[in-house]
Design a protein around this motif. Structure first.
Motif: not given
Length: 331
Positions: A261-265, A272-274, A231-233
């Motif tokens: 959610l994890i990748l974007i926020r 990235v478009f959700p 989960l390293d940003a």
């Protein structure tokens, strides 16, 4: 305390960030009249907690002032997991050498920049308004607002698991209770804040009010994934988005919506478009005057969002904020 300076590239308003957090249920944030941001969160190293006060310098109108942050880091210490967070405020532990202090300072600076989306060059963001009246309207309603991210992908993933199939307000209460009972209690400029538990502290929890056994098992798996670097940003953002999302969906309890959610926020990916967020799609369709059928046509919506590159995540956040009436300009 250690001080760091962040210089925004492009428009940025800390006051807008604070207003957004006050209306963003997962944050459970209560601001202050002076628009100073007080945060406590697990550091990216997974074994310490950061307490920080953030201010922004005043400048001539239209210019983004420097962001000034003062922080203290508290290494994990053995504690009773039931009573952690209830005793007197912790004192920072002495010991690290100069090189370690510099490395720690830079790590906290980078994490805070990511949380506030100040690690992205936003100088090109205003240019989107010229080609898209919807985006121009959003920028007018939310001047200087950039995405305010979860403190880490780890914390975003934990939120996704906690909030699965329950109301957001209920999930926020459970998350806050975990922080109070199992996280660090710190004092920042006279204010008490509770940080979410670090991965080792979360892994030690065997039961908690509001969490099923399945959710606790999934939270343990997330803690282990965080310790393993999954989960390293920086790692998530440097990987092509489709591959990063696929890897996140391999985690227990993480589906397509939660992976985005994890990748974007969580990791703070700016572009990235959700594709799995119906409420955003409905808000987007309304803003662009599309019918209900178009609101369900993700490919068409993604085509419109291509105009927002390389800030697709940012515009989506503004649409989401408008739909939820979060943090906008005071009438």
């Amino acid at each position: 305390m250690t001080a760091v300076v962040l210089t925004p590239s492009g428009p940025f308003s800390l006051a807008a960030s604070v207003r957004f957090l006050e209306g963003f249920t997962p944050a459970s944030y209560q601001g202050t009249a002076d628009a100073v941001l007080h945060l406590a969160f697990p550091a990216d190293d997974g074994h310490s907690t950061v307490a920080v006060a953030v201010r922004q310098e005043e400048t001539a109108e239209g210019e983004a002032g420097r962001v000034l942050a003062e922080f203290t880091t508290y290494p994990d210490a053995p504690a009773d997991p039931v009573s952690a967070g209830t005793g007197p405020e912790p004192e920072p532990e002495p010991g690290p050498g100069e090189a370690e202090v510099e490395a720690e300072t830079e790590a906290v600076r980078a994490q805070l920049a990511r949380i506030l989306s100040l690690d992205v060059d936003g100088s090109g963001f205003p240019g989107l308004a010229a080609a898209d009246p919807v985006v121009a309207g959003l920028m007018a309603d939310y001047p200087g607002l950039r995405p305010v991210c979860f403190h880490s992908p780890y914390e975003a993933a934990a939120w996704a698991v906690i909030g699965h199939r329950i109301r957001m307000t209920q999930a926020a209460a459970i998350k806050a209770r975990l922080a109070e009972r199992h996280g660090r209690r710190v004092r920042i400029e006279g204010r008490t804040r509770y940080a979410f538990p670090t991965p080792p502290a979360l892994r030690a929890i065997t039961r908690a009010p509001g969490l099923t056994e399945v959710k606790i098992e999934r939270l343990h798996a997330l803690a282990e994934a965080a310790n393993a670097g999954e989960l390293d940003a920086a790692r998530l953002r440097s990987t092509p988005a489709d591959y990063a999302l696929a890897a996140l969906r391999d985690l227990p309890g993480i589906g397509p919506f939660s992976a985005e959610l994890i990748l974007i926020r969580g990791a703070g990916h700016p572009d990235v478009f959700p594709r799995h967020e119906p409420r955003l799609h409905a808000a987007m369709a309304g803003a662009y005057g599309l019918d209900e059928t178009a609101a369900r046509d993700v490919r068409r919506l993604a085509g419109i969002a291509d105009r927002w590159r390389p800030y697709r995540s940012w515009v989506a956040l503004l649409l989401r904020a408008r739909a939820a009436h979060i943090g906008g300009r005071t009438p």
